[in-house]
Each structure stands twice: as C-alpha cells, then as structure tokens.
Scaffold this motif. Structure first.
Motif, PDB file in Angstrom:
ATOM      1  N   ILE A  20       0.853  -1.191   0.000  1.00 16.02           N
ATOM      2  CA  ILE A  20       0.000   0.000   0.000  1.00 16.02           C
ATOM      3  C   ILE A  20       0.888   1.240   0.000  1.00 16.02           C
ATOM      4  N   ASN A  21       0.358   2.335  -0.567  1.00 22.11           N
ATOM      5  CA  ASN A  21       1.072   3.612  -0.541  1.00 22.11           C
ATOM      6  C   ASN A  21       1.098   4.170   0.876  1.00 22.11           C
ATOM      7  N   LEU A  22       2.163   4.879   1.217  1.00 21.16           N
ATOM      8  CA  LEU A  22       2.272   5.571   2.498  1.00 21.16           C
ATOM      9  C   LEU A  22       2.358   7.073   2.249  1.00 21.16           C
ATOM     10  N   THR A  23       1.557   7.820   2.990  1.00 19.95           N
ATOM     11  CA  THR A  23       1.481   9.268   2.777  1.00 19.95           C
ATOM     12  C   THR A  23       2.771   9.976   3.174  1.00 19.95           C
ATOM     13  N   ARG A  24       3.331   9.593   4.309  1.00 19.88           N
ATOM     14  CA  ARG A  24       4.569  10.227   4.778  1.00 19.88           C
ATOM     15  C   ARG A  24       5.506   9.168   5.335  1.00 19.88           C
ATOM     16  N   VAL A  25       6.746   9.222   4.901  1.00 17.11           N
ATOM     17  CA  VAL A  25       7.817   8.415   5.475  1.00 17.11           C
ATOM     18  C   VAL A  25       9.020   9.334   5.603  1.00 17.11           C
ATOM     19  N   GLY A  26       9.666   9.321   6.754  1.00 18.41           N
ATOM     20  CA  GLY A  26      10.803  10.230   6.891  1.00 18.41           C
ATOM     21  C   GLY A  26      11.404  10.210   8.274  1.00 18.41           C
ATOM     22  N   VAL A  27      11.941  11.359   8.662  1.00 20.97           N
ATOM     23  CA  VAL A  27      12.603  11.504   9.955  1.00 20.97           C
ATOM     24  C   VAL A  27      12.067  12.757  10.643  1.00 20.97           C
ATOM     25  N   THR A  28      12.052  12.731  11.966  1.00 19.26           N
ATOM     26  CA  THR A  28      11.579  13.879  12.740  1.00 19.26           C
ATOM     27  C   THR A  28      12.635  14.288  13.769  1.00 19.26           C
ATOM     28  N   ASP A  29      12.481  15.510  14.260  1.00 22.45           N
ATOM     29  CA  ASP A  29      13.355  16.049  15.322  1.00 22.45           C
ATOM     30  C   ASP A  29      14.829  16.050  14.936  1.00 22.45           C
ATOM     31  N   VAL A  30      15.100  16.469  13.705  1.00 25.87           N
ATOM     32  CA  VAL A  30      16.489  16.609  13.248  1.00 25.87           C
ATOM     33  C   VAL A  30      16.959  18.026  13.591  1.00 25.87           C
ATOM     34  N   LYS A  31      17.937  18.145  14.464  1.00 20.27           N
ATOM     35  CA  LYS A  31      18.411  19.459  14.895  1.00 20.27           C
ATOM     36  C   LYS A  31      19.563  19.937  14.016  1.00 20.27           C
ATOM     37  N   LYS A  32      19.452  21.188  13.559  1.00 24.02           N
ATOM     38  CA  LYS A  32      20.481  21.785  12.718  1.00 24.02           C
ATOM     39  C   LYS A  32      20.665  23.250  13.090  1.00 24.02           C
ATOM     40  N   LEU A  33      21.878  23.737  12.897  1.00 23.01           N
ATOM     41  CA  LEU A  33      22.181  25.146  13.092  1.00 23.01           C
ATOM     42  C   LEU A  33      21.943  25.878  11.773  1.00 23.01           C
ATOM     43  N   VAL A  34      21.101  26.893  11.801  1.00 22.03           N
ATOM     44  CA  VAL A  34      20.724  27.626  10.592  1.00 22.03           C
ATOM     45  C   VAL A  34      21.088  29.090  10.752  1.00 22.03           C
ATOM     46  N   GLU A  35      21.751  29.636   9.757  1.00 22.97           N
ATOM     47  CA  GLU A  35      22.103  31.063   9.770  1.00 22.97           C
ATOM     48  C   GLU A  35      21.280  31.794   8.721  1.00 22.97           C
ATOM     49  N   ILE A  36      20.471  32.750   9.182  1.00 29.25           N
ATOM     50  CA  ILE A  36      19.623  33.540   8.303  1.00 29.25           C
ATOM     51  C   ILE A  36      20.225  34.930   8.145  1.00 29.25           C
ATOM     52  N   LYS A  37      20.491  35.309   6.910  1.00 26.89           N
ATOM     53  CA  LYS A  37      21.083  36.618   6.635  1.00 26.89           C
ATOM     54  C   LYS A  37      20.036  37.727   6.755  1.00 26.89           C
ATOM     55  N   PRO A  57       5.626   4.916  -2.632  1.00 25.34           N
ATOM     56  CA  PRO A  57       4.723   4.098  -3.452  1.00 25.34           C
ATOM     57  C   PRO A  57       4.600   2.685  -2.897  1.00 25.34           C
ATOM     58  N   SER A  58       3.571   1.987  -3.375  1.00 28.67           N
ATOM     59  CA  SER A  58       3.258   0.658  -2.831  1.00 28.67           C
ATOM     60  C   SER A  58       4.274  -0.406  -3.202  1.00 28.67           C
ATOM     61  N   ASP A  59       5.110  -0.152  -4.225  1.00 34.54           N
ATOM     62  CA  ASP A  59       6.053  -1.188  -4.666  1.00 34.54           C
ATOM     63  C   ASP A  59       7.416  -1.076  -3.993  1.00 34.54           C
ATOM     64  N   ARG A  60       7.548  -0.173  -3.008  1.00 37.82           N
ATOM     65  CA  ARG A  60       8.824  -0.048  -2.291  1.00 37.82           C
ATOM     66  C   ARG A  60       8.638  -0.391  -0.828  1.00 37.82           C
ATOM     67  N   LYS A  61       9.575  -1.172  -0.297  1.00 40.46           N
ATOM     68  CA  LYS A  61       9.511  -1.569   1.109  1.00 40.46           C
ATOM     69  C   LYS A  61       9.820  -0.396   2.040  1.00 40.46           C
ATOM     70  N   GLY A  62      10.771   0.459   1.620  1.00 38.84           N
ATOM     71  CA  GLY A  62      11.153   1.569   2.489  1.00 38.84           C
ATOM     72  C   GLY A  62      11.756   2.711   1.701  1.00 38.84           C
ATOM     73  N   ALA A  63      11.902   3.857   2.384  1.00 35.92           N
ATOM     74  CA  ALA A  63      12.538   5.044   1.790  1.00 35.92           C
ATOM     75  C   ALA A  63      14.012   5.078   2.179  1.00 35.92           C
ATOM     76  N   ASN A  64      14.809   5.694   1.350  1.00 31.34           N
ATOM     77  CA  ASN A  64      16.235   5.856   1.660  1.00 31.34           C
ATOM     78  C   ASN A  64      16.385   7.076   2.560  1.00 31.34           C
ATOM     79  N   LEU A  65      16.257   6.864   3.872  1.00 30.44           N
ATOM     80  CA  LEU A  65      16.179   7.992   4.806  1.00 30.44           C
ATOM     81  C   LEU A  65      17.476   8.780   4.896  1.00 30.44           C
ATOM     82  N   SER A  66      18.613   8.147   4.602  1.00 30.47           N
ATOM     83  CA  SER A  66      19.880   8.883   4.656  1.00 30.47           C
ATOM     84  C   SER A  66      19.890  10.037   3.664  1.00 30.47           C
TER      85      SER A  66
END
Length: 317
Positions: A20-37, A57-66
């Motif tokens: 089956i298709n999955l709406t969202r697959v990913g990572v959460t709470d990734v901390k990064k230092l951001v500089e805004i000019k 999509p339904s034909d993939r077991k997982g996402a390449n999270l790296s």
C-alpha cells in the motif's frame, strides 16, 4: 590479488508484503544550526528542528532515509556561501532537493521550528531586554506529470501576550458603582471615577498564532507577523519590568479587555491591512489560546480562510 567487489542489496527497493502507498515516510526532530542573513544587520543564528518526509509508493519496502539528511546538509552548506533570508525558502529548497534524491516520490514535505529572539524595551523605563518567540515554516514540493515541481510555502509564529476578561470586568464595574452609591458618593463623581479608573478582572496568558501559506515568490515578513500578534491582545508582555512598567502593563490590559474571539478578529483585520499585497488564494490561519486563570480549561478561537475571502468579509463588516 584484488578482492571481488560485493554489491550490497537495496532492501528498501524490494516489494513489501503489504503493498500500500504511504502518505509520509521520513525523519523527525532533526536538529540543525541555521544562519539567516539580514540586510544591513548581523545574521540570525537559529537552533532549528526539522521534520522531513516523502511519500512512498506501494512497490517499495522503504525510503532511503539517509538521503533526507544529505538534502538538509547540502542546502545548509550552500547557504554558507549564498545568503538565505527566509526560513520558508530554506524549507522549499530542502523539499525540492528531496524530490531530486527520492526519484520514486511525488511529494516531499519539510517542517522547521525554532526559537527566535527579539529585542524589546519596557514601556516606561525603556530598559532593553530579550523576548523569545516561536517561529515555524513549512514547504510541500509536488512533482507534476511533466516532472516540474510545484511548491507551497508556509511561514508563521506563536507569541505570548496578555488578555483581560471583559465579562468579569463589567461585573466588577457594576459592583463598584453600587458600593460608591452606598457610600453616598455623588453620581457624577461615580461616573467620572469609573471612566478614569479601569476595573479589575481576571487575566489570561494568551498565545496568538498566525501562519500564511503561499505559492511562488511571495515574501511575507516574519517580524511583521510577530508585531501583529503582539498588538492584537489586551497588552504585550515584557520579561524585564520595574514597578512603573508593571503598573503600565496592567492598566493597559485592563483598558483594553478582549475575549479570545476579539484577539482573532483583531489579528485578521491587521493581517489584511499589513499584507494587502498577498494573492487572494493565500491561506491565512489565525489562532488564539487563552490560558484561563479562574478556570481549569483554556479558551480557544480560530479562523482559517483564503486571503481574498477574508478581505472581502472584513470590508463588508
């Protein structure tokens, strides 16, 4: 003798047992230092938290999270050399980069939240202090049939303030008038006193939230959003206050009592006034949460509308 090169299996690309298709697959709470000019000012450095997703999509077991981490690092590394002025643009760049890396995905979503320090001064003594507000941005990149990418961006903030209850204040006004009558105070003196001195009421710490969702190259000032929220409650609040400042803040709030609904309506009017250049299809979300002082519950109000509809409604009011 050279050792044979082993090809490692790509397990993520295999077919899942339940396709089956999955709406969202990913990572959460990734901390990064951001500089805004900022033009003509020192850059703002934010410790930010990212949530990063693609559809699967339904034909993939997982996402390449790296690849999600690679996308963020690549965009942030690029930002070191090229100026980034808006956090929603940063999210947009990451979202588009994700679709490039995840060739099987049709949608990428990036959410960012951070604490933003603004300089303020106390109302009477004019002492400088720092206030912290929450800011957030989102971007959704969608791959179209012709392989072009359409992006929706969102920018917003949550700011603390103070509200004073109009209902309880009216009750206290009537009680004060009756007590003064019993003390045989002249009616014109009672009227003058009640007009001059705001009556007590219960207060709430209010949390105002505004977000603006747009497409294309529309620019929305984050500082203006913060300013609108601060000035839509009974009174803004300041971390550092002397006695004269405290008296000013309390009196200001009690001269400007507001229900939770009043705050949302005030923010809506001010958004229309300050961002009159927004396209009619921009989506405005306005929320107010008042943390009650004499009840266990909180009060809540919200309006979500397209800018054109909101502008039309306010102009007819």
């Amino acid at each position: 003798m050279e050792l044979p090169v082993l090809e490692l299996p790509d397990v993520q690309a295999t077919k899942p047992k339940i396709p089956i298709n999955l709406t969202r697959v990913g990572v959460t709470d990734v901390k990064k230092l951001v500089e805004i000019k900022r033009k003509d000012k020192r850059p703002i450095v934010l410790i930010s938290v990212f949530d990063i997703f693609v559809d699967l999509p339904s034909d993939r077991k997982g996402a390449n999270l790296s690849r999600n981490f690679e996308a963020i690092d690549e965009v942030l590394e690029k930002a070191i050399n090229l100026p980034v002025y808006e956090i929603e643009e940063l999210c947009s760049d990451v979202a588009k980069n994700l679709l490039t890396r995840h060739e099987y995905a049709t949608q990428a979503e990036v959410r960012m939240k951070s604490e933003y320090v603004v300089k303020r001064e106390s109302p009477v003594k004019k002492m400088e202090c720092q206030e912290v507000v929450d800011i957030f941005a989102e971007a959704i990149a969608i791959r179209k049939e012709d392989d072009s990418i359409d992006v929706e961006k969102l920018i917003g903030s949550e700011v603390l303030g103070m509200t004073a209850c109009p209902c309880a204040q009216e009750i206290m006004r009537e009680k004060a008038a009756n007590i003064l009558k019993e003390l045989e105070v002249e009616p014109h003196t009672i009227s003058k006193f009640l007009q001059t001195m705001p009556m007590p009421t219960h207060n709430q710490r209010g949390r105002g939230i505004i977000s603006v969702k747009t497409r294309g190259d529309v620019k929305v000032s984050l500082d203006e959003i913060i300013h609108i929220i601060e000035n839509s409650m009974s009174s803004s609040i300041v971390e550092l206050l002397k006695r004269e400042d405290e008296a000013f803040v309390v009196e200001t709030a009690h001269r400007n009592p507001k229900f939770v609904e009043d705050c949302v309506r005030t923010m809506a009017r001010n958004v229309i006034d300050k961002f009159d250049y927004l396209p009619d299809d921009a989506v405005i979300t306005i929320k107010q949460i008042n943390e009650e002082s004499i009840h266990r519950h909180n009060a809540f109000a919200e309006r979500v509308a397209e800018f054109g509809d909101l502008k039309k409604e306010i102009s007819q009011g």
